[in-house]
Design a protein around this motif. Structure first.
Motif, PDB file in Angstrom:
ATOM      1  N   VAL A   1     124.912  17.907  22.829  1.00 26.82           N
ATOM      2  CA  VAL A   1     124.859  16.660  23.588  1.00 26.82           C
ATOM      3  C   VAL A   1     125.704  16.767  24.856  1.00 26.82           C
ATOM      4  CG1 VAL A   1     125.364  14.191  23.547  1.00 26.82           C
ATOM      5  CG2 VAL A   1     124.436  15.306  21.511  1.00 26.82           C
ATOM      6  N   GLN A   2     126.890  17.337  24.739  1.00 27.82           N
ATOM      7  CA  GLN A   2     127.770  17.478  25.896  1.00 27.82           C
ATOM      8  C   GLN A   2     127.129  18.317  27.001  1.00 27.82           C
ATOM      9  OE1 GLN A   2     130.035  15.353  26.428  1.00 27.82           O
ATOM     10  NE2 GLN A   2     131.919  16.518  26.355  1.00 27.82           N
ATOM     11  N   THR A   3     126.502  19.402  26.600  1.00 28.50           N
ATOM     12  CA  THR A   3     125.877  20.287  27.584  1.00 28.50           C
ATOM     13  C   THR A   3     124.729  19.584  28.285  1.00 28.50           C
ATOM     14  OG1 THR A   3     126.432  22.149  26.130  1.00 28.50           O
ATOM     15  CG2 THR A   3     124.918  22.580  27.921  1.00 28.50           C
ATOM     16  N   LEU A   4     123.930  18.857  27.532  1.00 23.91           N
ATOM     17  CA  LEU A   4     122.810  18.121  28.124  1.00 23.91           C
ATOM     18  C   LEU A   4     123.312  17.032  29.075  1.00 23.91           C
ATOM     19  CD1 LEU A   4     120.509  17.760  24.979  1.00 23.91           C
ATOM     20  CD2 LEU A   4     120.218  19.331  26.907  1.00 23.91           C
ATOM     21  N   LEU A   5     124.407  16.388  28.708  1.00 22.14           N
ATOM     22  CA  LEU A   5     124.995  15.373  29.584  1.00 22.14           C
ATOM     23  C   LEU A   5     125.516  15.993  30.876  1.00 22.14           C
ATOM     24  CD1 LEU A   5     126.952  13.215  26.983  1.00 22.14           C
ATOM     25  CD2 LEU A   5     125.037  12.435  28.390  1.00 22.14           C
ATOM     26  N   ALA A   6     126.133  17.158  30.761  1.00 24.71           N
ATOM     27  CA  ALA A   6     126.683  17.829  31.939  1.00 24.71           C
ATOM     28  C   ALA A   6     125.586  18.173  32.942  1.00 24.71           C
ATOM     29  CB  ALA A   6     127.427  19.093  31.523  1.00 24.71           C
ATOM     30  N   GLY A   7     124.419  18.504  32.411  1.00 26.44           N
ATOM     31  CA  GLY A   7     123.313  18.836  33.294  1.00 26.44           C
ATOM     32  C   GLY A   7     122.497  17.649  33.737  1.00 26.44           C
TER      33      GLY A   7
ATOM     34  N   LEU B   1     120.351   8.671  31.561  1.00 29.76           N
ATOM     35  CA  LEU B   1     121.746   9.039  31.763  1.00 29.76           C
ATOM     36  C   LEU B   1     121.836  10.142  32.811  1.00 29.76           C
ATOM     37  CD1 LEU B   1     123.134   9.106  28.103  1.00 29.76           C
ATOM     38  CD2 LEU B   1     123.694   7.463  29.893  1.00 29.76           C
ATOM     39  N   PRO B   2     121.609   9.823  34.069  1.00 29.63           N
ATOM     40  CA  PRO B   2     121.762  10.817  35.121  1.00 29.63           C
ATOM     41  C   PRO B   2     123.207  11.263  35.238  1.00 29.63           C
ATOM     42  CG  PRO B   2     121.432   8.646  36.048  1.00 29.63           C
ATOM     43  CD  PRO B   2     121.178   8.523  34.580  1.00 29.63           C
ATOM     44  N   VAL B   3     123.465  12.208  36.111  1.00 31.19           N
ATOM     45  CA  VAL B   3     124.772  12.871  36.134  1.00 31.19           C
ATOM     46  C   VAL B   3     125.935  11.901  36.284  1.00 31.19           C
ATOM     47  CG1 VAL B   3     126.207  14.535  37.356  1.00 31.19           C
ATOM     48  CG2 VAL B   3     123.766  14.982  37.038  1.00 31.19           C
TER      49      VAL B   3
ATOM     50  N   GLY C   1     126.287   9.476  33.413  1.00 28.51           N
ATOM     51  CA  GLY C   1     126.463  10.329  32.235  1.00 28.51           C
ATOM     52  C   GLY C   1     127.856  10.889  32.111  1.00 28.51           C
ATOM     53  N   ARG C   2     128.610  10.902  33.219  1.00 25.53           N
ATOM     54  CA  ARG C   2     129.968  11.435  33.159  1.00 25.53           C
ATOM     55  C   ARG C   2     130.858  10.600  32.256  1.00 25.53           C
ATOM     56  NH1 ARG C   2     130.902  12.877  39.579  1.00 25.53           N
ATOM     57  NH2 ARG C   2     129.576  14.762  39.618  1.00 25.53           N
ATOM     58  N   LEU C   3     130.685   9.276  32.289  1.00 28.90           N
ATOM     59  CA  LEU C   3     131.480   8.408  31.418  1.00 28.90           C
ATOM     60  C   LEU C   3     131.153   8.679  29.954  1.00 28.90           C
ATOM     61  CD1 LEU C   3     131.259   5.038  33.407  1.00 28.90           C
ATOM     62  CD2 LEU C   3     133.155   6.675  33.337  1.00 28.90           C
ATOM     63  N   VAL C   4     129.856   8.814  29.671  1.00 25.63           N
ATOM     64  CA  VAL C   4     129.448   9.143  28.304  1.00 25.63           C
ATOM     65  C   VAL C   4     129.944  10.532  27.943  1.00 25.63           C
ATOM     66  CG1 VAL C   4     127.484   9.367  26.742  1.00 25.63           C
ATOM     67  CG2 VAL C   4     127.407   7.691  28.597  1.00 25.63           C
ATOM     68  N   HIS C   5     129.914  11.431  28.917  1.00 23.02           N
ATOM     69  CA  HIS C   5     130.374  12.806  28.714  1.00 23.02           C
ATOM     70  C   HIS C   5     131.832  12.823  28.254  1.00 23.02           C
ATOM     71  CE1 HIS C   5     130.283  17.157  29.368  1.00 23.02           C
ATOM     72  NE2 HIS C   5     131.452  17.044  29.983  1.00 23.02           N
ATOM     73  N   ARG C   6     132.641  11.989  28.869  1.00 23.95           N
ATOM     74  CA  ARG C   6     134.051  11.925  28.490  1.00 23.95           C
ATOM     75  C   ARG C   6     134.209  11.386  27.069  1.00 23.95           C
ATOM     76  NH1 ARG C   6     136.266   9.160  34.113  1.00 23.95           N
ATOM     77  NH2 ARG C   6     135.805  10.941  35.478  1.00 23.95           N
ATOM     78  N   GLY C   7     133.437  10.348  26.753  1.00 24.09           N
ATOM     79  CA  GLY C   7     133.519   9.783  25.408  1.00 24.09           C
ATOM     80  C   GLY C   7     133.081  10.775  24.346  1.00 24.09           C
ATOM     81  N   VAL C   8     132.008  11.489  24.630  1.00 19.06           N
ATOM     82  CA  VAL C   8     131.533  12.499  23.682  1.00 19.06           C
ATOM     83  C   VAL C   8     132.550  13.636  23.572  1.00 19.06           C
ATOM     84  CG1 VAL C   8     129.712  14.190  23.208  1.00 19.06           C
ATOM     85  CG2 VAL C   8     129.112  11.936  24.077  1.00 19.06           C
TER      86      VAL C   8
ATOM     87  N   LEU D   1     122.614  27.033  22.912  1.00 21.21           N
ATOM     88  CA  LEU D   1     122.681  28.174  23.816  1.00 21.21           C
ATOM     89  C   LEU D   1     121.728  28.011  25.000  1.00 21.21           C
ATOM     90  CD1 LEU D   1     122.879  31.187  21.316  1.00 21.21           C
ATOM     91  CD2 LEU D   1     124.694  30.338  22.815  1.00 21.21           C
ATOM     92  N   ALA D   2     120.516  27.541  24.698  1.00 16.24           N
ATOM     93  CA  ALA D   2     119.533  27.344  25.762  1.00 16.24           C
ATOM     94  C   ALA D   2     120.018  26.309  26.775  1.00 16.24           C
ATOM     95  CB  ALA D   2     118.197  26.918  25.165  1.00 16.24           C
ATOM     96  N   ALA D   3     120.602  25.223  26.271  1.00 11.81           N
ATOM     97  CA  ALA D   3     121.131  24.187  27.165  1.00 11.81           C
ATOM     98  C   ALA D   3     122.263  24.733  28.019  1.00 11.81           C
ATOM     99  CB  ALA D   3     121.608  22.989  26.343  1.00 11.81           C
ATOM    100  N   LEU D   4     123.118  25.563  27.419  1.00 18.04           N
ATOM    101  CA  LEU D   4     124.228  26.158  28.171  1.00 18.04           C
ATOM    102  C   LEU D   4     123.706  27.025  29.318  1.00 18.04           C
ATOM    103  CD1 LEU D   4     127.236  26.938  28.549  1.00 18.04           C
ATOM    104  CD2 LEU D   4     126.827  28.795  26.901  1.00 18.04           C
ATOM    105  N   VAL D   5     122.758  27.892  29.000  1.00 22.99           N
ATOM    106  CA  VAL D   5     122.196  28.776  30.026  1.00 22.99           C
ATOM    107  C   VAL D   5     121.537  27.968  31.137  1.00 22.99           C
ATOM    108  CG1 VAL D   5     120.476  30.564  30.477  1.00 22.99           C
ATOM    109  CG2 VAL D   5     121.881  30.689  28.418  1.00 22.99           C
ATOM    110  N   ARG D   6     120.797  26.944  30.753  1.00 16.78           N
ATOM    111  CA  ARG D   6     120.102  26.112  31.746  1.00 16.78           C
ATOM    112  C   ARG D   6     121.109  25.421  32.675  1.00 16.78           C
ATOM    113  NH1 ARG D   6     115.275  23.114  32.254  1.00 16.78           N
ATOM    114  NH2 ARG D   6     115.346  22.200  34.342  1.00 16.78           N
TER     115      ARG D   6
END
Length: 201
Positions: free
Chosen positions: A53-59, A65-67, A70-77, A180-185
């Motif tokens: 979830v974190q990786t998908l949020l970062a991207g 939840l655009p970038v 999504g950053r606020l949600v990213h911090r909560g996650v 892993l796929a999300a990380l690479v993307r």
């Protein structure tokens, strides 16, 4: 994004997260286990799911939840991920302190332990970097944070794959593969390697 596609993405993510938890909950390996041990195990599964979830949020890949939002949600996650790791390690400590000590000192006979410890320290390092974001140059921070996150995802996946526990083999491999796929993307889309090239230049 068209609504059907958004529904498909969220449904796929929900399945990727929920199925391993359901499979683990039905595992016969939970019989006769202490509640604390079971909770620690599920905290580990949750942590692995939160990495995805974190990786998908970062991207900014999650619909609705655009970038920027999504950053606020990213911090909560991120906070939830940190707590899940603490609960995972803390629960294992309560049930078997010698095993945790062996893992932390890299003397455990089980190969998955070392990878889990590296992932744990990586999560702590990522959290520390998040707190220092305003005190570092943006380029340096992005490069450092991306490197640490990459280590966390890779070592967490290795840790999970090597464990023969309650998680179903197929559901576990799917979740790990998606992480892993999300990380690479994300690394490709954010062009992190350009930061390294500029830094060297």
């Amino acid at each position: 994004m068209p609504r059907p596609r958004a529904v498909l993405i969220w449904s796929a993510l929900a399945a990727a997260v929920a199925v391993p938890l359901v499979v683990a909950g039905m595992s016969p390996l939970l019989q006769w286990r202490q509640p604390v041990y079971i909770a620690a195990g599920f905290a580990g599964i949750v942590a692995l799911a939160l990495l995805l979830v974190q990786t998908l949020l970062a991207g900014g890949y999650l619909p609705g939840l655009p970038v920027r939002p999504g950053r606020l949600v990213h911090r909560g996650v991120g906070v939830a991920l940190l707590l899940a790791v603490v609960l995972h390690v803390g629960g294992l400590w309560l049930t078997s302190p010698p095993d945790v000590v062996d893992a932390l000192t890299f003397t455990s006979p089980t190969p998955f332990s070392a990878w889990g410890v590296i992932a744990m320290w990586g999560v702590f390092a990522a959290a520390a970097l998040a707190l220092m974001r305003g005190r570092m140059r943006v380029r340096t921070w992005r490069l450092g944070h991306s490197a640490v996150v990459a280590v966390v995802v890779v070592t967490s996946v290795i840790h999970a794959v090597l464990i023969e526990g309650t998680m179903g083999t197929v559901s576990k491999l799917v979740l790990c593969g998606l992480a892993l796929a999300a990380l690479v993307r994300v690394l490709i889309d954010l062009r992190v390697w350009r930061l390294l090239v500029r830094r060297r230049a």
